[in-house]
Enzyme design. Structure first.
Site, PDB file in Angstrom:
ATOM      1  N   CYS A 178      -0.370   4.016   2.394  1.00  0.00           N
ATOM      2  CA  CYS A 178      -0.105   3.754   3.813  1.00  0.00           C
ATOM      3  C   CYS A 178       1.374   3.940   4.140  1.00  0.00           C
ATOM      4  O   CYS A 178       1.715   4.498   5.172  1.00  0.00           O
ATOM      5  CB  CYS A 178      -0.473   2.328   4.203  1.00  0.00           C
ATOM      6  N   ASP A 179       2.258   3.456   3.289  1.00  0.00           N
ATOM      7  CA  ASP A 179       3.670   3.346   3.664  1.00  0.00           C
ATOM      8  C   ASP A 179       4.626   4.220   2.860  1.00  0.00           C
ATOM      9  O   ASP A 179       5.806   4.321   3.206  1.00  0.00           O
ATOM     10  CB  ASP A 179       4.124   1.883   3.517  1.00  0.00           C
ATOM     11  N   CYS A 218       0.831  -1.200   0.000  1.00  0.00           N
ATOM     12  CA  CYS A 218       0.000   0.000   0.000  1.00  0.00           C
ATOM     13  C   CYS A 218       0.869   1.255   0.000  1.00  0.00           C
ATOM     14  O   CYS A 218       1.476   1.594   1.016  1.00  0.00           O
ATOM     15  CB  CYS A 218      -0.906  -0.020   1.230  1.00  0.00           C
TER      16      CYS A 218
END
Ligand code: NAP
Length: 306
Positions: free
Chosen positions: A136-137, A133
């Site tokens: 997200c990261d 992701c």
């Protein structure tokens, strides 16, 4: 055991829409969603093809609007997931991890999960360099060199997102032509930070406590090398979020649920909607359409089988 006319499994766009339609029709509805409503959309940075948002909309913003609409209704929401479904005297009993419910119709909207590569080091370095992701990261890899693996829409779209954060992206694709939409391909080709490694296979994630590289192999020549990157994003498609389907529920070879155009599955009273369904086009807009169709037909099923 609590009883419902219709029980919805999964709270992404398909599940939210199905719930909305059924609740508006006065049907007794329950649903189970193990996380927050929204599904994969919550992990999507920007959705630029959902009608009504000409400037695009953040995934979480769209879901906020969906849930605000749904919050006008009171109904049972289980923060749980289905473990097993069995049929019992004209209804279905759904075993959740903490309770059981019974319903005359089920709408399965559990969606899909990111597929794993299954190569050495993938498990060890997940969360330590390997991610699924970008939204997200991506921030953890600011100014660093990373790789994205895959050639579909997700790999292309997420690479374009990451390119705003990182120093360089190697886009590793196993073939010599990308699969994703032309509009993304054109942007990828123009992006100076993205280098495409065609005909290349990732064979191992390498490092000590965190990722330091990926062992890659040229699919045509067999030549091997170590690509020095501190981040690797795997975008190689989706697997169905299943594992609890009742016996007799027909799926395709990949495990996605087969339905007719009314979202009816091979079992009476069980409908499927959204990404869990066997279909080609997996979009928020198609999930919403599936959810509405499933709800409409679940309602008709309840009327004809009362
Ligand atoms: P996808 O379309 O199935 O593409 C998966 C990619 O990963 C393909 O390029 C495939 O290679 C590659 N791949 C699969 N298994 C692999 C393996 N074991 N090792 C290496 N490479 C592998 O998946 P997706 O990109 O996640 O998209 C899923 C669905 O969501 C699609 O329907 C897509 O259109 C949709 N989507 C739409 C948008 C949008 O329109 N905004 C954005 C994201 C996703 P091959 O090409 O060789 O098969």
């Amino acid at each position: 055991m609590k009883e419902y006319e219709s029980f919805i499994l999964g709270g992404g766009p398909a599940g939210i829409t199905a719930a909305l339609y059924l609740l508006r029709a006065g049907i007794k509805v329950g649903w189970a969603e193990k996380l927050s409503p929204g599904g994969q959309v919550l992990l999507t940075e920007n959705i630029d093809n959902y009608p009504g948002f000409p400037q695009g909309v953040k995934g979480w913003e769209l879901i906020d609007k969906f849930t605000a609409h749904l919050d006008q209704f009171e109904f049972d929401k289980f923060r749980d997931e289905a473990i097993e479904i069995r049929s019992q005297s004209g209804s279905y009993v759904v075993k959740l991890s903490e309770s059981e419910i019974s319903a005359r119709t089920l709408i399965i909207c559990t969606g899909a999960r990111w597929r794993k590569l299954g190569i050495p080091g993938e498990k060890k370095f997940t969360g330590r360099g390997v991610s699924y992701c970008a939204v997200c990261d991506g921030n953890f890899f600011r100014g660093q060199e990373v790789a994205c693996i895959g050639g579909g829409d997700t790999a292309l779209e997420e690479s374009l997102y990451l390119s705003k954060l990182v120093k360089k992206i190697y886009l590793i694709h196993r073939r010599n032509a990308l699969r994703g939409a032309k509009i993304y391909q054109d942007k990828i080709f123009r992006d100076p930070k993205i280098e495409i490694l065609y005909d290349t296979i990732a064979t191992e994630f390498a490092g000590d406590t965190s990722l330091t590289g990926i062992n890659i192999e040229n699919a045509l020549t067999g030549s091997k090398s170590l690509l020095h990157v501190t981040g690797a994003f795997v975008f190689i498609g989706l697997d169905p979020a299943g594992g609890f389907f009742p016996p007799g529920l027909e799926t395709d070879a990949l495990g996605f649920i087969k339905t007719d155009q009314e979202m009816m599955t091979s079992l009476p009273g069980i409908f499927a909607a959204g990404d869990i369904r066997s279909k080609y086009c997996r979009q928020v807009s198609t999930a919403v359409g599936d959810g509405a169709t499933a709800a409409y037909n679940a309602q008709a099923y309840l009327e004809h089988n009362s």
